[in-house]
Design a protein around this motif. Structure first.
Motif, PDB file in Angstrom:
ATOM      1  N   MET A 112       3.408 -10.023   9.539  1.00  0.00           N
ATOM      2  CA  MET A 112       3.797  -8.919  10.391  1.00  0.00           C
ATOM      3  C   MET A 112       4.985  -8.195   9.753  1.00  0.00           C
ATOM      4  N   ILE A 113       4.951  -6.906   9.788  1.00  0.00           N
ATOM      5  CA  ILE A 113       6.003  -6.086   9.189  1.00  0.00           C
ATOM      6  C   ILE A 113       7.069  -5.795  10.241  1.00  0.00           C
ATOM      7  N   ASP A 114       8.300  -6.207   9.950  1.00  0.00           N
ATOM      8  CA  ASP A 114       9.393  -5.942  10.883  1.00  0.00           C
ATOM      9  C   ASP A 114      10.107  -4.645  10.495  1.00  0.00           C
ATOM     10  N   LYS A 115      11.130  -4.288  11.263  1.00  0.00           N
ATOM     11  CA  LYS A 115      11.821  -3.010  11.038  1.00  0.00           C
ATOM     12  C   LYS A 115      12.463  -2.936   9.659  1.00  0.00           C
ATOM     13  N   ARG A 116      13.049  -4.048   9.221  1.00  0.00           N
ATOM     14  CA  ARG A 116      13.699  -4.055   7.917  1.00  0.00           C
ATOM     15  C   ARG A 116      12.693  -3.843   6.788  1.00  0.00           C
ATOM     16  N   ALA A 117      11.561  -4.539   6.891  1.00  0.00           N
ATOM     17  CA  ALA A 117      10.508  -4.393   5.880  1.00  0.00           C
ATOM     18  C   ALA A 117       9.952  -2.971   5.905  1.00  0.00           C
ATOM     19  N   LYS A 118       9.790  -2.419   7.098  1.00  0.00           N
ATOM     20  CA  LYS A 118       9.271  -1.057   7.244  1.00  0.00           C
ATOM     21  C   LYS A 118      10.193  -0.059   6.543  1.00  0.00           C
ATOM     22  N   THR A 119      11.489  -0.214   6.730  1.00  0.00           N
ATOM     23  CA  THR A 119      12.457   0.672   6.089  1.00  0.00           C
ATOM     24  C   THR A 119      12.372   0.547   4.571  1.00  0.00           C
ATOM     25  N   PHE A 120      12.261  -0.688   4.072  1.00  0.00           N
ATOM     26  CA  PHE A 120      12.145  -0.926   2.637  1.00  0.00           C
ATOM     27  C   PHE A 120      10.876  -0.285   2.085  1.00  0.00           C
ATOM     28  N   ILE A 121       9.760  -0.507   2.765  1.00  0.00           N
ATOM     29  CA  ILE A 121       8.465   0.023   2.323  1.00  0.00           C
ATOM     30  C   ILE A 121       8.500   1.548   2.266  1.00  0.00           C
ATOM     31  N   LYS A 122       9.020   2.158   3.324  1.00  0.00           N
ATOM     32  CA  LYS A 122       9.103   3.617   3.345  1.00  0.00           C
ATOM     33  C   LYS A 122      10.031   4.136   2.250  1.00  0.00           C
ATOM     34  N   GLY A 123      11.054   3.361   1.911  1.00  0.00           N
ATOM     35  CA  GLY A 123      11.957   3.752   0.845  1.00  0.00           C
ATOM     36  C   GLY A 123      11.267   3.735  -0.522  1.00  0.00           C
ATOM     37  N   ILE A 124      10.274   2.883  -0.662  1.00  0.00           N
ATOM     38  CA  ILE A 124       9.570   2.761  -1.938  1.00  0.00           C
ATOM     39  C   ILE A 124       8.391   3.736  -2.014  1.00  0.00           C
ATOM     40  N   ILE A 125       7.509   3.719  -1.009  1.00  0.00           N
ATOM     41  CA  ILE A 125       6.301   4.553  -1.109  1.00  0.00           C
ATOM     42  C   ILE A 125       6.381   5.842  -0.304  1.00  0.00           C
ATOM     43  N   GLY A 126       7.468   6.021   0.427  1.00  0.00           N
ATOM     44  CA  GLY A 126       7.686   7.284   1.126  1.00  0.00           C
ATOM     45  C   GLY A 126       7.181   7.287   2.564  1.00  0.00           C
ATOM     46  N   HIS A 127       7.528   8.340   3.263  1.00  0.00           N
ATOM     47  CA  HIS A 127       7.176   8.459   4.676  1.00  0.00           C
ATOM     48  C   HIS A 127       5.714   8.849   4.873  1.00  0.00           C
ATOM     49  N   ARG A 128       5.079   9.314   3.851  1.00  0.00           N
ATOM     50  CA  ARG A 128       3.644   9.646   3.934  1.00  0.00           C
ATOM     51  C   ARG A 128       2.831   8.506   3.321  1.00  0.00           C
ATOM     52  N   TYR A 129       3.149   7.323   3.782  1.00  0.00           N
ATOM     53  CA  TYR A 129       2.569   6.099   3.236  1.00  0.00           C
ATOM     54  C   TYR A 129       1.114   5.875   3.613  1.00  0.00           C
ATOM     55  N   THR A 130       0.659   6.459   4.715  1.00  0.00           N
ATOM     56  CA  THR A 130      -0.685   6.139   5.205  1.00  0.00           C
ATOM     57  C   THR A 130      -1.777   6.506   4.209  1.00  0.00           C
ATOM     58  N   SER A 131      -1.674   7.652   3.584  1.00  0.00           N
ATOM     59  CA  SER A 131      -2.708   8.043   2.621  1.00  0.00           C
ATOM     60  C   SER A 131      -2.670   7.170   1.378  1.00  0.00           C
ATOM     61  N   GLU A 133      -1.863  -5.286   5.733  1.00  0.00           N
ATOM     62  CA  GLU A 133      -0.552  -5.696   5.231  1.00  0.00           C
ATOM     63  C   GLU A 133      -0.611  -5.974   3.735  1.00  0.00           C
ATOM     64  N   ALA A 134      -1.656  -6.650   3.295  1.00  0.00           N
ATOM     65  CA  ALA A 134      -1.801  -6.945   1.866  1.00  0.00           C
ATOM     66  C   ALA A 134      -1.904  -5.654   1.060  1.00  0.00           C
ATOM     67  N   ALA A 135      -2.632  -4.674   1.581  1.00  0.00           N
ATOM     68  CA  ALA A 135      -2.769  -3.386   0.895  1.00  0.00           C
ATOM     69  C   ALA A 135      -1.422  -2.660   0.839  1.00  0.00           C
ATOM     70  N   ILE A 136      -0.647  -2.758   1.889  1.00  0.00           N
ATOM     71  CA  ILE A 136       0.676  -2.126   1.916  1.00  0.00           C
ATOM     72  C   ILE A 136       1.549  -2.735   0.826  1.00  0.00           C
ATOM     73  N   TYR A 137       1.562  -4.053   0.742  1.00  0.00           N
ATOM     74  CA  TYR A 137       2.398  -4.712  -0.261  1.00  0.00           C
ATOM     75  C   TYR A 137       1.893  -4.470  -1.680  1.00  0.00           C
ATOM     76  N   ARG A 138       0.590  -4.339  -1.856  1.00  0.00           N
ATOM     77  CA  ARG A 138       0.054  -3.982  -3.180  1.00  0.00           C
ATOM     78  C   ARG A 138       0.513  -2.584  -3.578  1.00  0.00           C
ATOM     79  N   ALA A 139       0.485  -1.663  -2.617  1.00  0.00           N
ATOM     80  CA  ALA A 139       0.931  -0.289  -2.887  1.00  0.00           C
ATOM     81  C   ALA A 139       2.411  -0.264  -3.255  1.00  0.00           C
ATOM     82  N   VAL A 140       3.210  -1.062  -2.562  1.00  0.00           N
ATOM     83  CA  VAL A 140       4.643  -1.143  -2.877  1.00  0.00           C
ATOM     84  C   VAL A 140       4.827  -1.702  -4.282  1.00  0.00           C
ATOM     85  N   GLU A 141       4.099  -2.768  -4.594  1.00  0.00           N
ATOM     86  CA  GLU A 141       4.207  -3.388  -5.911  1.00  0.00           C
ATOM     87  C   GLU A 141       3.835  -2.410  -7.023  1.00  0.00           C
ATOM     88  N   LYS A 142       2.759  -1.664  -6.821  1.00  0.00           N
ATOM     89  CA  LYS A 142       2.348  -0.674  -7.822  1.00  0.00           C
ATOM     90  C   LYS A 142       3.420   0.394  -8.001  1.00  0.00           C
TER      91      LYS A 142
END
Length: 85
Positions: free
Chosen positions: A1-20, A57-66
Motif C-alpha cells: 500500500m502506498i502511503d502519503k510519504r511514498a506518494k510524495t516521493f513517487i510524484k517527485g520522481i515521475i511527476g504529477h501526471r503519473y497516471t499515463s 503498485e508494482a507497475a508504479i515502482y517499476r516506472a519510478v525505477e526506470k
C-alpha cells in the motif's frame, strides 16, 4: 500500500501526471484487468491514494525505477560533458 510519504516521493520522481506513465508501464508488460482491458487512470489514482492493488503498485515502482535510471544516466552524461570542457 502506498502511503502519503511514498506518494510524495513517487510524484517527485515521475511527476504529477503519473497516471499515463503507469498506464503505459502496465500496457508494455501486457498487464490488464480481469476483463482484458487496460487499467484505468482512476484505478491508478486510487492506488496512489492508498488502495491496495499489487499489480498496479508494482507497475508504479517499476516506472519510478526506470525514471531514476534515466535521471542517473542524464546526470552522468552532463557531468562527463562538463568535465570535457
Amino acid at each position: 500500500m502506498i502511503d502519503k510519504r511514498a506518494k510524495t516521493f513517487i510524484k517527485g520522481i515521475i511527476g504529477h501526471r503519473y497516471t499515463s506513465i503507469v498506464q503505459k508501464e502496465l500496457n508494455d508488460h501486457n498487464t490488464f484487468n480481469k476483463w482484458g482491458e487496460p487499467y484505468s487512470t482512476k484505478q491508478i489514482t486510487n492506488v496512489m491514494n492508498g488502495e491496495k492493488h499489487e499489480i498496479i503498485e508494482a507497475a508504479i515502482y517499476r516506472a519510478v525505477e526506470k525514471r531514476l535510471k534515466i535521471q542517473k544516466k542524464r546526470a552522468h552524461l552532463l557531468n562527463q560533458k562538463s568535465a570535457d570542457h
